[in-house]
Design a protein around this motif. Structure first.
Motif, PDB file in Angstrom:
ATOM      1  N   VAL A  16      -0.136  -2.702   5.205  1.00  0.00           N
ATOM      2  CA  VAL A  16      -0.652  -3.222   3.939  1.00  0.00           C
ATOM      3  C   VAL A  16      -1.052  -2.078   2.999  1.00  0.00           C
ATOM      4  O   VAL A  16      -0.623  -2.010   1.853  1.00  0.00           O
ATOM      5  N   TRP A  58      -4.928  -9.640   2.373  1.00  0.00           N
ATOM      6  CA  TRP A  58      -3.586 -10.198   2.501  1.00  0.00           C
ATOM      7  C   TRP A  58      -3.631 -11.700   2.828  1.00  0.00           C
ATOM      8  O   TRP A  58      -2.949 -12.499   2.188  1.00  0.00           O
ATOM      9  N   PRO A  65       2.509  -9.673   7.482  1.00  0.00           N
ATOM     10  CA  PRO A  65       3.308  -8.813   6.609  1.00  0.00           C
ATOM     11  C   PRO A  65       4.415  -8.053   7.332  1.00  0.00           C
ATOM     12  O   PRO A  65       5.309  -7.503   6.696  1.00  0.00           O
TER      13      PRO A  65
END
Length: 266
Positions: free
Chosen positions: A202, A230, A238
């Motif tokens: 991230v 997120w 992710p």
């Protein structure tokens, strides 16, 4: 005939395959859970039919709802069916008893409606009563075996795909376009990074050894601050796009449907 040219399995077939994929102990728990829920729904519907004030109240509540609100109510009941088939309780989407009564009445209206039904005003009490009595005399109603009950839940859950398609006009979001549910975020474990995971995908910064990081069910790890940021916008990992629970009812229906299809090989 070539293997790839054969007709693909139906949603009901895939759902049944998903159910049969449960280990024996889980399968036994599933049968017990479905049978208990089936009896409860039948008893609540019978209660409404035998109590004119409660039936009128539930029917008036339905009449007061917009089409969008009725769709949402039905979606939450269908989500209840999906959660039962997956043996995964969902407190985030649990219906209050008043809403549950209205939802099962709406489902009964959908199940018992016929194009040949007389025009308005429709005597829903009579129509639903006739349909329920017919159902009570069926194998599932007589309780001869558990399979008719399982088939009932499978057939009802199989309606989810078509239901989502019907209401998808700007309502159903794509995978990952909704926030992860608060309950799912709170339940995530905090683990100590050993330095073997490399950078946090991230923020692109190194996950230092000894620092507490967040681990998703798929096994991927991230800085807690990054994960919170997120997951506040998306409900997917992710790294691998693993889907986490969401508080968006239609999004959660889609997530559970896809999970069941994967279990059934669909």
């Amino acid at each position: 005939m070539d293997h790839h040219s054969t007709t693909s399995s139906s949603p009901s077939d895939n759902l049944m395959a998903a159910i049969l994929s449960h280990p024996p102990r889980s399968f036994s728990s599933l049968i017990s859970s479905l049978s208990t829920d089936h009896r409860f729904i039948r008893s609540r519907l019978a209660f409404l039919l035998l109590s004119p004030p409660h039936f009128s109240f539930a029917l008036a509540r339905l009449h007061s709802l917009s089409l969008c609100q009725k769709s949402l109510l039905l979606a939450r009941l269908l989500l209840h069916y999906l959660n039962l088939l997956l043996l995964s309780p969902s407190p985030s989407h649990r219906l209050r008893l008043l809403d549950f009564d209205a939802a099962i009445l709406l489902m009964a209206m959908c199940d018992s409606y016929s194009p040949n039904t007389s025009p308005s005003p429709v005597n829903w009490h009579s129509i639903i009563t006739t349909h329920l009595l017919s159902s009570l005399l069926s194998p599932s109603g007589l309780g001869s075996t558990s399979w008719p009950v399982v088939s009932h839940y499978v057939d009802t859950a199989a309606k989810c795909r078509r239901f989502l398609h019907v209401v998808s006009g700007g309502t159903v979001k794509s995978v990952g376009e909704m926030a992860t549910s608060s309950a799912a975020v709170v339940s995530l474990p905090s683990v100590e990074s050993q330095g073997e995971s490399g950078d946090c995908v991230v923020c692109k910064e190194e996950m230092e050894t000894g620092r507490d990081v967040c681990e998703l069910p798929c096994g991927h790890r991230f800085h807690w601050s990054c994960a919170l940021q997120w997951l506040g916008r998306k409900n997917t990992c992710p790294c691998c796009r693993f889907e986490l629970p969401t508080e968006d009812v239609y999004g959660e229906m889609g997530r559970l449907w896809r999970k069941l299809m994967r279990m059934g090989g669909g």
